[in-house]
Motif scaffolding. Sequence first.
Motif, short mmCIF file in Angstrom:
data_model
loop_
_atom_site.label_atom_id
_atom_site.label_comp_id
_atom_site.label_asym_id
_atom_site.label_seq_id
_atom_site.Cartn_x
_atom_site.Cartn_y
_atom_site.Cartn_z
N LEU A 1 0.84 -1.19 0.00
CA LEU A 1 0.00 0.00 0.00
C LEU A 1 0.87 1.24 0.00
O LEU A 1 1.79 1.38 0.81
N GLY A 2 0.57 2.17 -0.92
CA GLY A 2 1.30 3.44 -0.97
C GLY A 2 0.43 4.56 -0.45
O GLY A 2 -0.72 4.70 -0.87
N LEU A 3 0.96 5.39 0.45
CA LEU A 3 0.25 6.53 1.00
C LEU A 3 0.78 7.81 0.39
O LEU A 3 1.99 8.05 0.38
N LEU B 1 5.15 4.71 0.33
CA LEU B 1 4.66 5.96 -0.21
C LEU B 1 4.16 5.85 -1.64
O LEU B 1 4.73 5.12 -2.45
N LEU B 2 3.10 6.58 -1.94
CA LEU B 2 2.76 6.94 -3.30
C LEU B 2 3.44 8.30 -3.49
O LEU B 2 3.05 9.29 -2.89
N LEU B 3 4.49 8.32 -4.29
CA LEU B 3 5.29 9.53 -4.49
C LEU B 3 4.79 10.28 -5.71
O LEU B 3 4.92 9.81 -6.84
N ASP B 4 4.20 11.44 -5.49
CA ASP B 4 3.69 12.29 -6.56
C ASP B 4 4.62 13.49 -6.71
O ASP B 4 4.85 14.23 -5.75
N LYS C 1 14.19 2.03 -2.31
CA LYS C 1 13.26 1.30 -3.17
C LYS C 1 12.11 0.71 -2.36
O LYS C 1 10.95 0.71 -2.81
N ALA C 2 12.38 0.25 -1.17
CA ALA C 2 11.35 -0.37 -0.34
C ALA C 2 10.31 0.64 0.13
O ALA C 2 9.18 0.27 0.47
N GLY C 3 10.67 1.91 0.13
CA GLY C 3 9.76 2.93 0.63
C GLY C 3 8.84 3.53 -0.41
O GLY C 3 7.90 4.25 -0.06
N ILE C 4 9.07 3.25 -1.70
CA ILE C 4 8.27 3.82 -2.77
C ILE C 4 7.43 2.72 -3.42
O ILE C 4 7.97 1.82 -4.06
N VAL C 5 6.12 2.81 -3.28
CA VAL C 5 5.22 1.80 -3.83
C VAL C 5 4.77 2.15 -5.24
O VAL C 5 4.66 1.29 -6.12
N HIS C 6 4.52 3.44 -5.47
CA HIS C 6 3.99 3.88 -6.76
C HIS C 6 4.38 5.34 -6.97
O HIS C 6 4.70 6.04 -6.01
N VAL C 7 4.33 5.80 -8.23
CA VAL C 7 4.75 7.16 -8.55
C VAL C 7 3.74 7.84 -9.48
O VAL C 7 3.29 7.23 -10.47
N HIS C 8 3.39 9.08 -9.16
CA HIS C 8 2.56 9.92 -10.03
C HIS C 8 3.40 11.09 -10.55
O HIS C 8 4.32 11.55 -9.88
N LEU C 9 3.04 11.58 -11.73
CA LEU C 9 3.77 12.67 -12.35
C LEU C 9 2.85 13.84 -12.68
O LEU C 9 1.76 13.65 -13.21
N ALA C 10 3.31 15.04 -12.36
CA ALA C 10 2.65 16.29 -12.77
C ALA C 10 3.64 17.41 -12.53
O ALA C 10 4.49 17.32 -11.63
N TYR D 1 14.22 2.08 -8.56
CA TYR D 1 12.78 1.98 -8.77
C TYR D 1 12.51 1.60 -10.22
O TYR D 1 12.97 2.27 -11.14
N ARG D 2 11.71 0.55 -10.42
CA ARG D 2 11.45 0.06 -11.78
C ARG D 2 9.96 -0.11 -12.06
O ARG D 2 9.59 -0.59 -13.14
N ASP D 3 9.12 0.25 -11.12
CA ASP D 3 7.69 0.01 -11.28
C ASP D 3 7.00 1.15 -12.05
O ASP D 3 7.65 1.92 -12.75
#
Length: 277
Positions: free
Chosen positions: A132-134, A170-173, A192-201, A238-240
């Motif tokens: 889960l990413g927050l 984290l969900l890193l935006d 790497k273990a701390g980042i679950v997903h990434v958003h871009l803007a 990070y490769r996801d």
Amino acid sequence: MLLTLHGVILNGRAGWPEMARLAHEAGFSGVEVPVVAALKDGAKKTLEVLSANGVKPGAIGLPVEIRKDDATFEKDLAVLGEAAEFAKAIGCPRMATWIMSSAEIPKAEQRQLMKGRLTKVCAVLAKSNVRLGLEFLGPLHIRKRFPHEFIWKMPEMLEFARECGPNCGLLLDSWHWHHAGATPEDILKAGKAGIVHVHLADAPDLPPEKIMDNERLLPGEGVVNWKGFFGALKQIGYRDAVSPEVFGRGLKDMPLGEATRITREAAHKVMKQNGVA
């Protein structure tokens, strides 16, 4: 990194499974799967849709309302296990949600409430090996929306996430990373273990009091430090998935094909310039 189409770009004008087709036509390698809609078809059908369009799943929004009353939360939590198994079955062991950066109640009370709920969520997800990413929210107007400020800085949200469960990060935006004053070093410390997903803007060059969360720019159009952002993500391995989440920018007024295409092109260009595409 897997560049994925986010539903925000479609502004409610297309649902599942059309999202997968639009992602393919625009040149995305993946798509954010709307779990409530896709779950009705089941994992097998969803995998067929993804395969037919040549796209992979990026991440799934947490289908649990953690921000309302206890009854709503418990009702959603009761069926989370099914959604978690679905996520695992389609090869997308990642869910994400956002944490409001201000609250009606004092920070200590809000922290206790959120931790209690998210700990339960993480426990359910862990049974299916789903992370889960927050997402922390940085803009000033969100931090001031309610009487009491809550967690909005990256290091503090990461600490909180780790308290909620070993499968929580984290969900890193990039938008919120920028407006929260976070740095490439914060990404390196998360690892790497701390980042679950990434958003871009991207963000316009405006003072904090002028920034509105629903008026973002495409990657490369603003002042976000992309070299530092992607450089740190590359360094931690990070490769996801990375998914452009751009509110505003006139995308809703464009034909769907054009909106998805220019979003993909802008994100890919910035990623290529920074050695991650």
